[in-house]
Write a protein that holds these residues in place. Structure first.
Motif, PDB file in Angstrom:
ATOM      1  N   ALA A 125      -6.294   6.449  -1.604  1.00  0.00           N
ATOM      2  CA  ALA A 125      -7.731   6.551  -1.298  1.00  0.00           C
ATOM      3  C   ALA A 125      -8.144   5.575  -0.209  1.00  0.00           C
ATOM      4  CB  ALA A 125      -8.555   6.318  -2.563  1.00  0.00           C
ATOM      5  N   GLY A 126      -7.495   4.430  -0.113  1.00  0.00           N
ATOM      6  CA  GLY A 126      -7.884   3.427   0.868  1.00  0.00           C
ATOM      7  C   GLY A 126      -7.235   3.582   2.230  1.00  0.00           C
TER       8      GLY A 126
ATOM      9  N   ALA B 262      -3.764  10.061  -5.836  1.00  0.00           N
ATOM     10  CA  ALA B 262      -5.039  10.060  -5.111  1.00  0.00           C
ATOM     11  C   ALA B 262      -5.645   8.658  -5.109  1.00  0.00           C
ATOM     12  CB  ALA B 262      -6.004  11.059  -5.744  1.00  0.00           C
ATOM     13  N   ASP B 263      -5.574   7.977  -6.225  1.00  0.00           N
ATOM     14  CA  ASP B 263      -6.089   6.608  -6.287  1.00  0.00           C
ATOM     15  C   ASP B 263      -5.306   5.692  -5.351  1.00  0.00           C
ATOM     16  OD1 ASP B 263      -7.906   7.402  -8.186  1.00  0.00           O
ATOM     17  OD2 ASP B 263      -6.789   6.568  -9.893  1.00  0.00           O
ATOM     18  N   ARG B 264      -4.000   5.892  -5.289  1.00  0.00           N
ATOM     19  CA  ARG B 264      -3.140   5.037  -4.471  1.00  0.00           C
ATOM     20  C   ARG B 264      -3.461   5.178  -2.991  1.00  0.00           C
ATOM     21  NH1 ARG B 264      -0.114   0.557  -4.815  1.00  0.00           N
ATOM     22  NH2 ARG B 264       1.581   0.624  -3.359  1.00  0.00           N
TER      23      ARG B 264
ATOM     24  N   PRO C 237       3.209   4.807  -6.255  1.00  0.00           N
ATOM     25  CA  PRO C 237       2.320   4.288  -7.296  1.00  0.00           C
ATOM     26  C   PRO C 237       3.055   4.194  -8.623  1.00  0.00           C
ATOM     27  CG  PRO C 237       1.902   6.597  -6.973  1.00  0.00           C
ATOM     28  CD  PRO C 237       2.904   6.179  -5.909  1.00  0.00           C
TER      29      PRO C 237
ATOM     30  N   ARG D 285       0.804  -1.229   0.000  1.00  0.00           N
ATOM     31  CA  ARG D 285       0.000   0.000   0.000  1.00  0.00           C
ATOM     32  C   ARG D 285       0.834   1.276   0.000  1.00  0.00           C
ATOM     33  NH1 ARG D 285      -5.394  -1.174  -1.044  1.00  0.00           N
ATOM     34  NH2 ARG D 285      -5.616  -3.294  -0.354  1.00  0.00           N
TER      35      ARG D 285
ATOM     36  N   ARG E  12      -1.240  13.434 -10.125  1.00  0.00           N
ATOM     37  CA  ARG E  12      -2.056  13.670  -8.931  1.00  0.00           C
ATOM     38  C   ARG E  12      -3.196  12.653  -8.842  1.00  0.00           C
ATOM     39  NH1 ARG E  12      -6.268  18.357  -8.526  1.00  0.00           N
ATOM     40  NH2 ARG E  12      -7.117  16.861  -9.967  1.00  0.00           N
ATOM     41  N   GLY E  13      -3.823  12.364  -9.963  1.00  0.00           N
ATOM     42  CA  GLY E  13      -4.892  11.368  -9.977  1.00  0.00           C
ATOM     43  C   GLY E  13      -4.388   9.997  -9.587  1.00  0.00           C
ATOM     44  N   SER E  14      -3.205   9.648 -10.063  1.00  0.00           N
ATOM     45  CA  SER E  14      -2.610   8.366  -9.728  1.00  0.00           C
ATOM     46  C   SER E  14      -2.303   8.286  -8.234  1.00  0.00           C
ATOM     47  CB  SER E  14      -1.338   8.168 -10.539  1.00  0.00           C
ATOM     48  OG  SER E  14      -0.695   6.976 -10.195  1.00  0.00           O
TER      49      SER E  14
END
Length: 110
Positions: free
Chosen positions: A96-97, A92-94, A70, A66, A88-90
């Motif tokens: 998010a959990g 944020a996805d990484r 990313p 985790r 940034r999107g990558s």
């Protein structure tokens, strides 16, 4: 009756590590047992012990899975701003959990 497809290799490892992470997030380190991971991942304890000798090793694998950086988007949009937005999107996805409050007390001696 059709049999259940047996998971192997990376697919099985991913299911186990994902189960360990979910248990850690929901219940903390105390709830992270080889029994609970085996049930959550729908596998057996011997399968877990073939790959990890202890729950601490499994926890370390889940954390590394985790936390490591990313995969960066490898497409070049020809515009730095657009590339940074994709990065940034990558990121944020990484993340998010991740929990807002960490489920492990790292100050406590184990």
């Amino acid at each position: 009756m059709q049999g259940v497809r047996r998971r192997r290799g990376a697919e099985l490892a991913s299911a186990i590590v994902g189960a360990a992470w979910e248990i850690l997030i929901e219940g903390g380190y105390e709830q992270l047992t080889m029994d609970s991971v085996a049930v959550w991942a729908r596998t057996s304890k011997p399968v877990l012990y073939r790959r990890w000798h202890s729950r601490a090793e499994l926890l370390l694998t889940a954390l590394i899975d985790r936390i490591l950086p990313p995969k960066f988007p490898d497409e070049d949009h020809g515009d730095l701003r657009v590339d940074l937005i994709a990065l940034r999107g990558s990121l944020a996805d990484r993340f998010a959990g991740f929990p807002r409050r960490w489920p492990i007390d790292f100050t406590r001696q184990w």
